[in-house]
Design an enzyme around this catalytic site. Sequence first.
Site, PDB file in Angstrom:
ATOM      1  N   ASN A 208       0.848  -1.196   0.000  1.00 20.59           N
ATOM      2  CA  ASN A 208       0.000   0.000   0.000  1.00 20.59           C
ATOM      3  C   ASN A 208       0.883   1.245   0.000  1.00 20.59           C
ATOM      4  OD1 ASN A 208       0.501   0.824   2.865  1.00 20.59           O
ATOM      5  ND2 ASN A 208      -0.331  -1.227   3.190  1.00 20.59           N
ATOM      6  N   LYS A 287       8.747 -17.442  -9.976  1.00 18.25           N
ATOM      7  CA  LYS A 287       7.996 -16.348 -10.588  1.00 18.25           C
ATOM      8  C   LYS A 287       6.826 -16.911 -11.414  1.00 18.25           C
ATOM      9  CE  LYS A 287       8.608 -12.503 -13.701  1.00 18.25           C
ATOM     10  NZ  LYS A 287       9.375 -11.994 -14.808  1.00 18.25           N
ATOM     11  N   ASP A 304      -4.860  -9.359  13.352  1.00 21.66           N
ATOM     12  CA  ASP A 304      -4.880  -7.934  13.709  1.00 21.66           C
ATOM     13  C   ASP A 304      -3.915  -7.733  14.886  1.00 21.66           C
ATOM     14  OD1 ASP A 304      -5.512  -5.395  14.863  1.00 21.66           O
ATOM     15  OD2 ASP A 304      -7.374  -5.422  13.708  1.00 21.66           O
ATOM     16  N   ILE A 305      -2.754  -7.173  14.581  1.00 23.76           N
ATOM     17  CA  ILE A 305      -1.687  -7.064  15.590  1.00 23.76           C
ATOM     18  C   ILE A 305      -2.156  -6.209  16.772  1.00 23.76           C
ATOM     19  CG2 ILE A 305       0.713  -6.362  15.983  1.00 23.76           C
ATOM     20  CD1 ILE A 305       1.101  -6.619  12.898  1.00 23.76           C
ATOM     21  N   LYS A 335     -13.910   1.637  15.654  1.00 17.08           N
ATOM     22  CA  LYS A 335     -12.673   0.839  15.698  1.00 17.08           C
ATOM     23  C   LYS A 335     -12.060   0.864  17.101  1.00 17.08           C
ATOM     24  CE  LYS A 335     -10.896   1.057  11.618  1.00 17.08           C
ATOM     25  NZ  LYS A 335     -10.174   1.505  10.433  1.00 17.08           N
ATOM     26  N   LYS A 339     -11.634  -2.623  19.115  1.00 15.85           N
ATOM     27  CA  LYS A 339     -10.300  -3.147  19.473  1.00 15.85           C
ATOM     28  C   LYS A 339      -9.957  -2.889  20.944  1.00 15.85           C
ATOM     29  CE  LYS A 339      -8.625  -2.604  14.724  1.00 15.85           C
ATOM     30  NZ  LYS A 339      -7.495  -2.796  13.825  1.00 15.85           N
TER      31      LYS A 339
HETATM   32  O1  C5P Z   1      -8.853  -2.268  11.287  1.00 18.42           O
HETATM   33  P1  C5P Z   1      -7.913  -1.309  10.676  1.00 18.42           P
HETATM   34  O2  C5P Z   1      -6.884  -1.950   9.799  1.00 18.42           O
HETATM   35  O3  C5P Z   1      -8.538  -0.145   9.993  1.00 18.42           O
HETATM   36  O4  C5P Z   1      -7.147  -0.679  11.959  1.00 18.42           O
HETATM   37  C1  C5P Z   1      -6.071   0.179  11.834  1.00 18.42           C
HETATM   38  C2  C5P Z   1      -5.237   0.097  13.080  1.00 18.42           C
HETATM   39  O5  C5P Z   1      -4.973  -1.260  13.424  1.00 18.42           O
HETATM   40  C3  C5P Z   1      -3.866   0.701  12.884  1.00 18.42           C
HETATM   41  O6  C5P Z   1      -3.439   1.178  14.137  1.00 18.42           O
HETATM   42  C4  C5P Z   1      -3.026  -0.483  12.412  1.00 18.42           C
HETATM   43  O7  C5P Z   1      -1.643  -0.307  12.677  1.00 18.42           O
HETATM   44  C5  C5P Z   1      -3.610  -1.625  13.220  1.00 18.42           C
HETATM   45  N1  C5P Z   1      -3.603  -2.938  12.543  1.00 18.42           N
HETATM   46  C6  C5P Z   1      -2.806  -3.954  13.002  1.00 18.42           C
HETATM   47  N2  C5P Z   1      -2.825  -5.190  12.406  1.00 18.42           N
HETATM   48  C7  C5P Z   1      -3.624  -5.421  11.344  1.00 18.42           C
HETATM   49  C8  C5P Z   1      -4.455  -4.396  10.856  1.00 18.42           C
HETATM   50  C9  C5P Z   1      -4.412  -3.161  11.471  1.00 18.42           C
HETATM   51  O8  C5P Z   1      -2.053  -3.741  13.971  1.00 18.42           O
HETATM   52  N3  C5P Z   1      -3.604  -6.625  10.790  1.00 18.42           N
END
Ligand code: C5P
Length: 391
Positions: A208, A287, A304-305, A335, A339
């Site tokens: 991205n 490839k 989701d970290i 959000k 979270k």
């Molecule tokens: O759910 P979304 O991706 O919009 O949330 C954004 C927030 O969550 C940001 O702080 C991003 O660094 C964190 N994030 C994460 N791991 C993911 C997706 C998003 O830590 N897989």
Amino acid sequence: MQKNKSIVLGITGGIAAYKAAELVRLLVKANIDVQVVMTEAACQFITPVTMQALSGKPVFTGMWNASISNGMPHIELSRAADAIVIVPASADFIAKLVHGRADDLLSTLCLARDCPLLVAPAMNRQMWENPATQRNIAQLNADGISILGPDSGEQACGETGLGRMLEAEDLLYLIQAYFQPKLLKGKKILITAGATLEMIDPVRAITNLSSGKMGYAIAQAAYEMGAEVTLVSGASALKPPLGINTISATSADAMYQSVMQHVAKQDIFIGVAAVADYSPTITQAQKIKKSESSLTIELKPNKDILAQVASLPNAPFCVGFAAETENMLEYAEQKRLRKILPLIVANDTNAAMGSDQNSVTLLDKNGVHPLQRAPKIDIARLLLQHVSKML
Ligand code: C5P
């Protein structure tokens, strides 16, 4: 808003004096008021005219300047300054500081000062390694004088080793850090930044447009405030910042592993990285060859970290970022609640991606706190001030 800082920039005789010219330019650009003072030897390497043009002020080179009202520049100059910074500091000048000598304007200024003194040594590696210099540096440290660098690398004399002066932009970074209030002293902070790279095959990836600038700015601001900073960086073209433990983790999975490895004992976690929501189910070993038929790549959701860190027992204080293209505040608050975060930063992607500026709104249980559009480093400092209050 903090008042603009004012420094005396002392230049002594060494080839690294040319870097002082660039530093003055950067300091002035950062709204720091600079009064240049040069030793006689410094004037052999770079002219006072250059320094005057860059600082916008007459340069002092001697003790006997009639234009100073009470005829005592060594008192007057140091009283007006928030710090004296010696760039470069030669081995000889460092030895003079140790002994409290005052035989020219700059050494007299240092002795008569009532403000902090920062020195950036620059010399040949053998001069640096000499026990005499090492004793002198230990003495300066003991006297509460801050030593900036030196760096290691190629030297003007053709040798390679420790002793070359830090680059101007690194010196600016350390000088700015010196002036910030130490609101996060003793705190440990873990930050993710940049884009992730999800490999499709050995040469192609899903990624991205995140540049990493916001996350790196937060890491810098945290370092300035005295925190111990660990930065887990995805793909970013930015240089790892000085004084920060920077770990490269390019895929979402590698970033997750790295965060989990470092999260214990952290006081604060800030997820700034634009982590991919999906990655290819299989990364092809070779490839993928072009063909006439369409190609389907199956994607699986990533962990989701941030949500995982926030749900840990003894979780650190967690801050999220919500990059949105529409309904910014509404989606950000949803959000934050989903979270379970004490604080989230709503970020308009049009204002932020790749830019040096950002405009954000902080959302916590007390409501919304919009921040004016500003350079990312200023936004980062305001965000961390808010975090330190909430802590
Ligand atoms: O759910 P979304 O991706 O919009 O949330 C954004 C927030 O969550 C940001 O702080 C991003 O660094 C964190 N994030 C994460 N791991 C993911 C997706 C998003 O830590 N897989």
